[in-house]
Scaffold this motif. Sequence first.
Motif, PDB file in Angstrom:
ATOM      1  N   THR A  57       2.809 -13.405  -4.482  1.00 41.82           N
ATOM      2  CA  THR A  57       3.255 -12.171  -3.626  1.00 41.82           C
ATOM      3  C   THR A  57       2.360 -11.188  -3.212  1.00 41.82           C
ATOM      4  OG1 THR A  57       5.952 -11.988  -4.767  1.00 41.82           O
ATOM      5  CG2 THR A  57       5.033 -10.055  -2.651  1.00 41.82           C
ATOM      6  N   ILE A  58       2.411 -11.384  -2.046  1.00 43.76           N
ATOM      7  CA  ILE A  58       0.914 -10.904  -1.307  1.00 43.76           C
ATOM      8  C   ILE A  58       1.513  -9.896  -1.418  1.00 43.76           C
ATOM      9  CG2 ILE A  58      -1.089 -10.633   0.330  1.00 43.76           C
ATOM     10  CD1 ILE A  58      -1.706 -13.402  -0.489  1.00 43.76           C
ATOM     11  N   VAL A  59       0.902  -8.103  -1.064  1.00 37.04           N
ATOM     12  CA  VAL A  59       1.683  -6.386  -0.652  1.00 37.04           C
ATOM     13  C   VAL A  59       0.643  -6.598   0.408  1.00 37.04           C
ATOM     14  CG1 VAL A  59       2.125  -4.819  -1.553  1.00 37.04           C
ATOM     15  CG2 VAL A  59       3.192  -6.387  -2.851  1.00 37.04           C
ATOM     16  N   ILE A  60       0.315  -6.528   1.594  1.00 36.09           N
ATOM     17  CA  ILE A  60      -0.488  -5.391   2.126  1.00 36.09           C
ATOM     18  C   ILE A  60      -0.248  -4.083   2.270  1.00 36.09           C
ATOM     19  CG2 ILE A  60      -1.182  -5.665   4.411  1.00 36.09           C
ATOM     20  CD1 ILE A  60      -0.036  -8.561   3.413  1.00 36.09           C
ATOM     21  N   SER A  61      -0.954  -3.120   2.771  1.00 36.44           N
ATOM     22  CA  SER A  61      -0.215  -1.694   2.087  1.00 36.44           C
ATOM     23  C   SER A  61      -1.281  -0.969   4.068  1.00 36.44           C
ATOM     24  CB  SER A  61      -0.504  -1.009   1.303  1.00 36.44           C
ATOM     25  OG  SER A  61       0.331  -1.815   0.612  1.00 36.44           O
ATOM     26  N   ASN A  62      -0.451  -0.626   4.262  1.00 32.55           N
ATOM     27  CA  ASN A  62      -0.761   0.645   5.798  1.00 32.55           C
ATOM     28  C   ASN A  62      -0.556   1.948   5.333  1.00 32.55           C
ATOM     29  OD1 ASN A  62      -2.235   1.846   7.915  1.00 32.55           O
ATOM     30  ND2 ASN A  62      -1.377   0.915   9.099  1.00 32.55           N
ATOM     31  N   ALA A  63      -2.434   2.798   4.752  1.00 32.29           N
ATOM     32  CA  ALA A  63      -1.698   3.947   4.230  1.00 32.29           C
ATOM     33  C   ALA A  63      -2.766   4.484   5.412  1.00 32.29           C
ATOM     34  CB  ALA A  63      -3.099   4.476   2.411  1.00 32.29           C
ATOM     35  N   GLY A  64      -3.328   3.804   6.765  1.00 32.99           N
ATOM     36  CA  GLY A  64      -3.844   4.822   7.196  1.00 32.99           C
ATOM     37  C   GLY A  64      -2.670   5.312   8.270  1.00 32.99           C
ATOM     38  N   GLY A  65      -2.904   5.774   9.400  1.00 29.61           N
ATOM     39  CA  GLY A  65      -2.244   6.637  10.623  1.00 29.61           C
ATOM     40  C   GLY A  65      -2.011   6.071  11.964  1.00 29.61           C
TER      41      GLY A  65
END
Length: 171
Positions: A57-65
């Motif tokens: 499982t590859i998790v792509i997270s977006n912590a940006g605005g």
Amino acid sequence: TISSAAGSVFISPNPNQTPLPAVLSSQPPTDPNKADLSLAMMVDKRTAQLGQPVTFTIVISNAGGSSASSVVIRDTLRGFTFLSSPSGATIIGSGSGYTILEATVNTINAGNSAFILFSATPTISGSVVNRAQIWSTPTPDPDSRPGSVTPTGNNFNGEDDTAWIDLRITP
């Protein structure tokens, strides 16, 4: 100290102390005009037998605005044979000892994550490492540069747009 049937109760020698302020983050503030993408990788078993399927499982997270669009992930499998991907990863290239998988996530909204799953079968025993990277996206990211210097490798330079996991494969 006061003793009771439940045990000792301690009284503070400074009952009117001022609470400490909240800890400040060392991270820069989120830019509302940029995405901040990062990768993490998980596997259903860190120790597998040769020929036994493993699910990554590859998790792509977006912590940006800002939302990120058309996020392309590449995983260069070494020591595995690709089986399938319910999330749409496909083989885009291969060579002696490696297979390149690619998947695209259309949109990752600010503060959210997306997941890419795929199964593969180990073809060699011993210690095996699987690596993935955000290959491309038109959305600016303040702390990563997607892509690679070669078409068959990954640009693993410590940026948060790369991820890897090690496995032990037994005969």
